[in-house]
Scaffold this active site. Structure first.
Site, PDB file in Angstrom:
ATOM      1  N   LYS A   1       0.453  -1.532   0.226  1.00  0.00           N
ATOM      2  CA  LYS A   1      -0.244   0.061  -0.377  1.00  0.00           C
ATOM      3  C   LYS A   1       0.847   0.430   0.370  1.00  0.00           C
ATOM      4  O   LYS A   1       0.266   2.203  -0.071  1.00  0.00           O
ATOM      5  CB  LYS A   1      -0.609  -0.178   1.743  1.00  0.00           C
ATOM      6  CG  LYS A   1      -1.794  -1.333   0.899  1.00  0.00           C
ATOM      7  CD  LYS A   1      -2.402  -1.158   3.052  1.00  0.00           C
ATOM      8  CE  LYS A   1      -3.146  -2.628   3.219  1.00  0.00           C
ATOM      9  NZ  LYS A   1      -3.854  -2.438   4.487  1.00  0.00           N
ATOM     10  N   GLY A   2       2.154   1.212   0.594  1.00  0.00           N
ATOM     11  CA  GLY A   2       3.283   1.990   0.840  1.00  0.00           C
ATOM     12  C   GLY A   2       3.373   3.402  -0.484  1.00  0.00           C
ATOM     13  O   GLY A   2       3.134   4.554  -0.494  1.00  0.00           O
TER      14      GLY A   2
ATOM     15  N   ASP B   1       7.538   2.945  -2.865  1.00  0.00           N
ATOM     16  CA  ASP B   1       7.477   4.335  -1.537  1.00  0.00           C
ATOM     17  C   ASP B   1       9.439   3.408  -1.257  1.00  0.00           C
ATOM     18  O   ASP B   1       9.691   5.197  -1.299  1.00  0.00           O
ATOM     19  CB  ASP B   1       6.588   3.393  -0.241  1.00  0.00           C
ATOM     20  CG  ASP B   1       6.914   2.659  -0.421  1.00  0.00           C
ATOM     21  OD1 ASP B   1       7.734   1.042  -0.377  1.00  0.00           O
ATOM     22  OD2 ASP B   1       6.117   2.329   1.061  1.00  0.00           O
TER      23      ASP B   1
ATOM     24  N   ASP C   1      15.301  -0.819   0.103  1.00  0.00           N
ATOM     25  CA  ASP C   1      15.717  -0.341   1.492  1.00  0.00           C
ATOM     26  C   ASP C   1      16.727  -1.056   0.970  1.00  0.00           C
ATOM     27  O   ASP C   1      17.426  -1.670   0.920  1.00  0.00           O
ATOM     28  CB  ASP C   1      14.346  -0.886   2.722  1.00  0.00           C
ATOM     29  CG  ASP C   1      15.370  -0.883   3.875  1.00  0.00           C
ATOM     30  OD1 ASP C   1      16.009   0.478   4.089  1.00  0.00           O
ATOM     31  OD2 ASP C   1      14.781  -1.737   4.408  1.00  0.00           O
TER      32      ASP C   1
ATOM     33  N   PHE D   1      14.384   5.240   9.903  1.00  0.00           N
ATOM     34  CA  PHE D   1      13.329   4.436   9.682  1.00  0.00           C
ATOM     35  C   PHE D   1      12.286   5.898   9.212  1.00  0.00           C
ATOM     36  O   PHE D   1      12.248   6.698  10.737  1.00  0.00           O
ATOM     37  CB  PHE D   1      12.271   3.288  10.661  1.00  0.00           C
ATOM     38  CG  PHE D   1      11.516   2.588  10.113  1.00  0.00           C
ATOM     39  CD1 PHE D   1      11.782   1.871   9.458  1.00  0.00           C
ATOM     40  CD2 PHE D   1      10.494   2.928  11.086  1.00  0.00           C
ATOM     41  CE1 PHE D   1      10.850   0.880   8.562  1.00  0.00           C
ATOM     42  CE2 PHE D   1       8.893   1.928  10.160  1.00  0.00           C
ATOM     43  CZ  PHE D   1       9.203   1.495   9.262  1.00  0.00           C
ATOM     44  N   VAL D   2      11.240   5.309   7.985  1.00  0.00           N
ATOM     45  CA  VAL D   2      10.446   7.450   7.913  1.00  0.00           C
ATOM     46  C   VAL D   2       9.286   6.181   7.530  1.00  0.00           C
ATOM     47  O   VAL D   2       9.180   5.078   7.843  1.00  0.00           O
ATOM     48  CB  VAL D   2      11.399   7.879   6.355  1.00  0.00           C
ATOM     49  CG1 VAL D   2      12.423   8.450   6.788  1.00  0.00           C
ATOM     50  CG2 VAL D   2      11.304   6.647   5.503  1.00  0.00           C
TER      51      VAL D   2
ATOM     52  N   ASP E   1       4.062   3.911   6.048  1.00  0.00           N
ATOM     53  CA  ASP E   1       3.960   3.026   7.372  1.00  0.00           C
ATOM     54  C   ASP E   1       4.555   2.387   8.762  1.00  0.00           C
ATOM     55  O   ASP E   1       6.238   2.339   7.685  1.00  0.00           O
ATOM     56  CB  ASP E   1       2.712   2.459   7.188  1.00  0.00           C
ATOM     57  CG  ASP E   1       2.798   0.526   7.066  1.00  0.00           C
ATOM     58  OD1 ASP E   1       4.069   0.514   6.531  1.00  0.00           O
ATOM     59  OD2 ASP E   1       2.484   0.299   7.885  1.00  0.00           O
TER      60      ASP E   1
ATOM     61  N   ARG F   1       0.626   6.975   6.975  1.00  0.00           N
ATOM     62  CA  ARG F   1       0.377   6.798   5.928  1.00  0.00           C
ATOM     63  C   ARG F   1       0.295   8.623   5.537  1.00  0.00           C
ATOM     64  O   ARG F   1       0.342   8.299   4.846  1.00  0.00           O
ATOM     65  CB  ARG F   1       0.026   5.529   5.106  1.00  0.00           C
ATOM     66  CG  ARG F   1       0.321   4.365   5.329  1.00  0.00           C
ATOM     67  CD  ARG F   1      -0.406   3.073   4.377  1.00  0.00           C
ATOM     68  NE  ARG F   1      -0.546   2.280   4.802  1.00  0.00           N
ATOM     69  CZ  ARG F   1       1.305   1.398   4.411  1.00  0.00           C
ATOM     70  NH1 ARG F   1       1.920   1.767   4.092  1.00  0.00           N
ATOM     71  NH2 ARG F   1       0.579   0.043   4.438  1.00  0.00           N
TER      72      ARG F   1
END
Ligand code: IMP
Ligand code: MG
Length: 186
Positions: free
Chosen positions: A50-51, A106, A109, A158-159, A165, A171
């Site tokens: 969903k990001g 999104d 990483d 961590f953002v 989220d 979100r």
């Protein structure tokens, strides 16, 4: 003050900077695909749920081409902040053979998610496939991924916000912020 602001250690990327970057990316994508797409072809924009939804919703309005939308869900086993490298597709796209596909994510990483999704999609013979990621955390990379359109490189923090989220929250924050470590360590 928003209810979620209290959990944010610092704002990393403000709303206005995101907006500007999204306009730049949209213009670049429009320029590049105007030459690639035949007059009757549509760009197939595939969002990773969903990001990517907030980013994608803004980005597509900056793309001046005929677009179709589709969505995928990929999940990786592991805890909330660490990917294990084992990716499963929970929701797949419709046929992409012969299509120009722009994948929207999104954040890249470790790279495991995008590396495996790209590998799966490339086997289906799209006319082209490119990756557009709002964020890139290069210092965390464990496998190589080519990001064709990148919004921002960020440090190893961590953002959350603008689609990203933690435990399904944050979100809807309009900016990208660093989450207070006590939120995910408690
Ligand atoms: P990767 O497979 O390790 O590249 O991880 C990609 C996925 O992990 C992204 O699609 C995000 O959903 C999630 N992720 C990685 N870093 C962050 C972060 O800092 N905040 C929120 N989600 C993240
Ligand atoms: Mg994701």
């Amino acid at each position: 003050m928003r209810i979620a602001d209290a959990d944010i250690a610092k704002v990393l990327i403000e709303q206005e900077r995101i907006h500007q970057k999204v306009q730049e990316l949209g213009a670049e994508i429009t320029r590049n695909y105007s030459q690639k797409l035949a007059p009757d072809e549509h760009l197939l924009v595939v969002g990773m749920l969903k990001g990517s939804v907030v980013f994608m919703a803004d980005l597509i309005r900056e793309i001046d081409l005929h677009c179709e939308l589709d969505f995928m869900i990929a999940s990786s086993y592991g805890d909330a902040t660490e990917s294990s490298g084992i990716i499963t597709i929970k929701q797949d796209v419709k046929d992409i053979e012969g299509r120009h596909v722009l994948l929207i994510e999104d954040i890249v990483d470790s790279g495991f998610t995008m590396a495996s999704v790209l590998e799966i999609l490339k086997k289906r013979n799209p006319a082209s496939i490119a990756l557009c990621s709002l964020l890139d955390k290069p210092s965390r990379r464990k496998t190589q991924v080519q990001i064709d359109y990148c919004g921002f490189e960020i440090p190893d923090e961590f953002v959350v916000g603008y689609g990203l989220d933690y435990a399904s929250r944050y979100r809807n924050l309009p900016y990208i912020g660093v989450l207070k470590p006590e939120i995910y360590t408690k």
